[in-house]
Design an enzyme around this catalytic site. Sequence first.
Site, PDB file in Angstrom:
ATOM      1  N   ASP A   1      -6.596   4.983  -4.826  1.00  0.00           N
ATOM      2  CA  ASP A   1      -6.388   3.832  -3.755  1.00  0.00           C
ATOM      3  C   ASP A   1      -5.344   2.827  -4.300  1.00  0.00           C
ATOM      4  O   ASP A   1      -5.606   2.081  -5.303  1.00  0.00           O
ATOM      5  CB  ASP A   1      -7.600   2.985  -3.714  1.00  0.00           C
ATOM      6  CG  ASP A   1      -7.802   1.839  -2.397  1.00  0.00           C
ATOM      7  OD1 ASP A   1      -6.736   1.435  -1.972  1.00  0.00           O
ATOM      8  OD2 ASP A   1      -8.754   1.442  -2.172  1.00  0.00           O
TER       9      ASP A   1
ATOM     10  N   GLU B   1      -5.002   7.341  -0.369  1.00  0.00           N
ATOM     11  CA  GLU B   1      -5.790   6.726   0.830  1.00  0.00           C
ATOM     12  C   GLU B   1      -4.676   6.689   2.001  1.00  0.00           C
ATOM     13  O   GLU B   1      -5.130   7.100   3.076  1.00  0.00           O
ATOM     14  CB  GLU B   1      -6.026   5.213   0.543  1.00  0.00           C
ATOM     15  CG  GLU B   1      -6.562   4.457   1.905  1.00  0.00           C
ATOM     16  CD  GLU B   1      -6.899   3.064   1.863  1.00  0.00           C
ATOM     17  OE1 GLU B   1      -7.068   2.540   0.629  1.00  0.00           O
ATOM     18  OE2 GLU B   1      -7.373   2.368   2.910  1.00  0.00           O
TER      19      GLU B   1
ATOM     20  N   THR C   1      -7.049  -4.840   1.050  1.00  0.00           N
ATOM     21  CA  THR C   1      -5.680  -5.171   1.612  1.00  0.00           C
ATOM     22  C   THR C   1      -5.704  -6.410   2.537  1.00  0.00           C
ATOM     23  O   THR C   1      -4.992  -7.178   2.690  1.00  0.00           O
ATOM     24  CB  THR C   1      -5.229  -3.894   2.335  1.00  0.00           C
ATOM     25  OG1 THR C   1      -5.074  -2.803   1.653  1.00  0.00           O
ATOM     26  CG2 THR C   1      -3.978  -3.993   3.070  1.00  0.00           C
TER      27      THR C   1
ATOM     28  N   ASP D   1       0.888  -1.230  -0.160  1.00  0.00           N
ATOM     29  CA  ASP D   1      -0.030  -0.203  -0.022  1.00  0.00           C
ATOM     30  C   ASP D   1       1.005   1.400  -0.080  1.00  0.00           C
ATOM     31  O   ASP D   1       0.693   2.110  -0.614  1.00  0.00           O
ATOM     32  CB  ASP D   1      -0.907  -0.075   1.395  1.00  0.00           C
ATOM     33  CG  ASP D   1      -1.839  -1.181   1.353  1.00  0.00           C
ATOM     34  OD1 ASP D   1      -3.039  -0.949   1.328  1.00  0.00           O
ATOM     35  OD2 ASP D   1      -1.449  -2.239   1.646  1.00  0.00           O
TER      36      ASP D   1
ATOM     37  N   THR E   1     -19.490  -7.344   0.776  1.00  0.00           N
ATOM     38  CA  THR E   1     -17.942  -7.199   1.612  1.00  0.00           C
ATOM     39  C   THR E   1     -17.722  -8.756   2.111  1.00  0.00           C
ATOM     40  O   THR E   1     -18.855  -9.365   2.371  1.00  0.00           O
ATOM     41  CB  THR E   1     -18.003  -6.204   2.728  1.00  0.00           C
ATOM     42  OG1 THR E   1     -16.828  -6.267   3.088  1.00  0.00           O
ATOM     43  CG2 THR E   1     -19.032  -6.595   3.557  1.00  0.00           C
TER      44      THR E   1
ATOM     45  N   LEU F   1      -3.980   0.162  -3.219  1.00  0.00           N
ATOM     46  CA  LEU F   1      -4.153  -1.267  -3.038  1.00  0.00           C
ATOM     47  C   LEU F   1      -5.493  -1.404  -2.532  1.00  0.00           C
ATOM     48  O   LEU F   1      -5.729  -1.135  -1.360  1.00  0.00           O
ATOM     49  CB  LEU F   1      -3.132  -1.978  -2.240  1.00  0.00           C
ATOM     50  CG  LEU F   1      -3.110  -3.342  -2.341  1.00  0.00           C
ATOM     51  CD1 LEU F   1      -1.705  -3.965  -1.740  1.00  0.00           C
ATOM     52  CD2 LEU F   1      -4.243  -4.277  -1.803  1.00  0.00           C
ATOM     53  N   ASP F   2      -6.457  -1.823  -3.116  1.00  0.00           N
ATOM     54  CA  ASP F   2      -7.799  -1.779  -2.557  1.00  0.00           C
ATOM     55  C   ASP F   2      -8.048  -3.490  -2.568  1.00  0.00           C
ATOM     56  O   ASP F   2      -7.764  -4.242  -3.296  1.00  0.00           O
ATOM     57  CB  ASP F   2      -8.823  -1.528  -3.770  1.00  0.00           C
ATOM     58  CG  ASP F   2     -10.347  -1.670  -3.215  1.00  0.00           C
ATOM     59  OD1 ASP F   2     -10.563  -1.406  -2.086  1.00  0.00           O
ATOM     60  OD2 ASP F   2     -11.209  -2.250  -4.015  1.00  0.00           O
TER      61      ASP F   2
ATOM     62  N   ASP G   1     -12.063   4.140  -3.049  1.00  0.00           N
ATOM     63  CA  ASP G   1     -12.578   2.992  -3.348  1.00  0.00           C
ATOM     64  C   ASP G   1     -13.514   3.068  -4.482  1.00  0.00           C
ATOM     65  O   ASP G   1     -13.673   2.196  -5.517  1.00  0.00           O
ATOM     66  CB  ASP G   1     -13.385   2.354  -2.283  1.00  0.00           C
ATOM     67  CG  ASP G   1     -12.559   2.072  -1.027  1.00  0.00           C
ATOM     68  OD1 ASP G   1     -11.515   1.264  -1.151  1.00  0.00           O
ATOM     69  OD2 ASP G   1     -12.701   2.371   0.107  1.00  0.00           O
TER      70      ASP G   1
END
Length: 323
Positions: free
Chosen positions: A132, A89, A137, A66, A210, A134-135, A262
């Site tokens: 972002d 982010e 993580t 990230d 999610t 790294l979405d 995001d």
Amino acid sequence: MFNLPRLLLHSVAMAGNTGAPLLLRLVAASVSVAEKAGTIVRNVFDSGELGVVEKDGKNDLQTQADRSAQECIVQSLSRQFPKVTIIGEEEPTDETVDESHLVTGLSEEVLKAVCPQDLQSVKDEDVVVWVDPLDGTKEYTQGFLDHVTVLIGVAVKGKAVAGVINQPYYNYKAGPGATLGRTMWGIVGLGAFGVERLVPPADKWIVTTTRSHSNKLVTDSIEAMQPDEVLRVGGAGHKVLLVIEGKAHAYVFATPGCKKWDTCAPEAILHALGGRLTDIHGNALQYHKDVKHPNTGGVLATYSDHDWYLSRMPESVKEAVKP
Ligand code: AMP
Ligand code: MG
Ligand code: MG
């Protein structure tokens, strides 16, 4: 005298290359940068040194990937576009910049595109880039690698108009012959490239949500939709891709938690392909630089029947999840 118009035409074409509209140059740079960030994400994983830090408990993590991917994206873009607002982010670190992370290339494919009329004269001060690095993580640290995406969204006057997504581990289960990773980009009014819209099954109702940030609001809203199947997977970028590629009919996330970085890039690509992303009340999301970061009104992304999903949202959930 017949030579003059030909000469003029030639010089216009050259200027078209180097003096392409800001929006195209920004997307062209973002494609190159997202590819580099995707490579960084893979390299950090291969090194085995993830350097995990808890930002806000065990479900809000940050890794070296990230941090380094954010450095790559924000530093590369801000050096090329110093007057554009870029919101990432991760908190910037005080460490000196690793020059090997920087990218200056522009994607030729993007530069060749014709910028939609309404975006041709966009100015630096109208633009916010939402990053972002790294979405997904949490999933990255657990080895659900195809859930991970790198997201660079471009908003103009508060509206998501362009997006770049790199999926570093696309094809990672397909074996050594397959090309690992992909990058896609889109501009509203032009279309999206590197990804294809596929139609979901007609005999089965599939919703995605999610996997690591669920709660009662999330489960109550999904239950109200009565889907045949629920795909609980990581990443906002990944879930919008499931909708685009027909693996799910809708992405439903009826709780705060997801942020502007995001949704900006996925929303722009989905919209460029004719889909819709709003909060759970049907409101458009705003992306100007002073907006609060959380999507407090939740997220709903679909290709069709968006209003049907909105109408099925329980009143108790709508009361609790306000924009
Ligand atoms: P998920 O679908 O759980 O992968 O979430 C999509 C994006 O929203 C990821 O970037 C998550 O980190 C973020 N997110 C969602 N819910 C929360 C939460 N409760 N706390 C922190 N981040 C969240
Ligand atoms: Mg994210
Ligand atoms: Mg992230």
